[in-house]
Design a protein around this motif. Structure first.
Motif: not given
Ligand code: KIV
Length: 270
Positions: A31-40, A77-79
């Motif tokens: 998140e701190a490095e600017g990733v828009d969506i985290l995919l679990v 955003l968490i997917m």
């Protein structure tokens, strides 16, 4: 990040960057490095559990990791992936499991396949669950697909993926993820359907890109039981850690490369 904000970025011509994430520490870093969506992703079966494929991942696994990622996240955003066996049998079971993922902190769930899964997607969406449809190479069907192979190479296969993408978009999904399909097909789908596309091995023209974290870091060397010498990273992988020297800068470089459209390059596409 929200789905409407993401659509706004895309309308302005910006690409979005997504990475797989399985715990709170990486969630915070990404998140701190600017990733828009985290995919679990259920790729956790391979990269965390050491299995040959994603088929053994359970709902318990997904709930545990989704909760951990949500704990480390304020904005992204968490997917979350719906694991094999959690959504295919009937729509009621799919809804119950999807809602459990939302309650653990996911904002959107991902299901694999077109065809019969279109009705499942429609049912989830009509009950308030945002859905991403995963088409092309679908890892949960690796046995049926005969291994880790590019999809949509023949005209008939390409047409089928296009039809599935349109049907999913019409069913109300929020995004379509395209894995290992020819770049020209992904480009055509992106221009045709009314929702954003996410590419992995699908060329530069998708609305956003995703990579598995361990691939981006160049540390995944295949299933736990197999010798690392027998492993060859897929064509679409780029080792950003080797280029930058730290995890933070590797993630930052990936985000920049996606946004500036220097990744994926031709050598990462089919
Ligand atoms: O589970 C996962 O990591 C995925 C990616 C391959 C897109 O679905």
């Amino acid at each position: 990040m929200t789905l409407p904000k993401l659509n706004y970025l895309i309308e302005r011509g910006e690409k979005f960057a997504m990475l797989t994430c399985y715990d709170a520490t990486y969630a915070k870093l990404m998140e701190a490095e600017g990733v828009d969506i985290l995919l679990v992703g259920d790729s956790l079966g391979m990269v965390l559990q050491g299995a040959n494929d994603t088929l053994g991942v359970t709902m318990q696994d997904m709930l545990y990791h989704t909760k951990a990622v949500a704990t480390g996240t304020k904005q992204a955003l968490i997917m979350a992936d719906m694991p094999c066996g959690s959504y295919e049998h009937n729509v009621e079971i799919a809804l119950k499991n999807a809602q459990a993922l939302l309650q653990s902190g996911a904002h959107i769930v991902k299901i694999e396949g077109g065809g019969a899964m279109v009705e499942t997607a429609r049912y989830l969406v009509s009950h308030g669950v945002p859905v991403c449809a995963h088409l092309g190479f679908t890892p949960q069907s690796v046995t049926q697909l005969g291994g880790y192979k590019i999809q949509g190479k023949t005209e008939a296969a390409a047409n089928q993926i296009m039809l599935d993408a349109k049907a999913m978009s019409d069913a109300g999904v929020s995004m379509v993820l395209l894995e290992m399909v020819p770049a020209h097909l992904a480009s055509k789908i992106t221009q045709t359907i009314s929702v954003p596309t996410i590419g992995i091995g699908a060329g530069l023209d998708c609305s956003g890109q995703v990579l598995v974290l361990q691939d981006l870091l160049g540390i995944y060397t295949g299933p736990a039981q197999k010798s690392p010498d027998a492993f060859k990273a897929p064509r679409f992988v780029r080792n950003f850690l080797a280029e930058t020297g730290s995890v933070q800068s590797a993630v930052r470089a990936y985000v920049q490369a996606v946004k500036s459209q220097t990744f994926p390059a031709q050598q990462h596409s089919y």
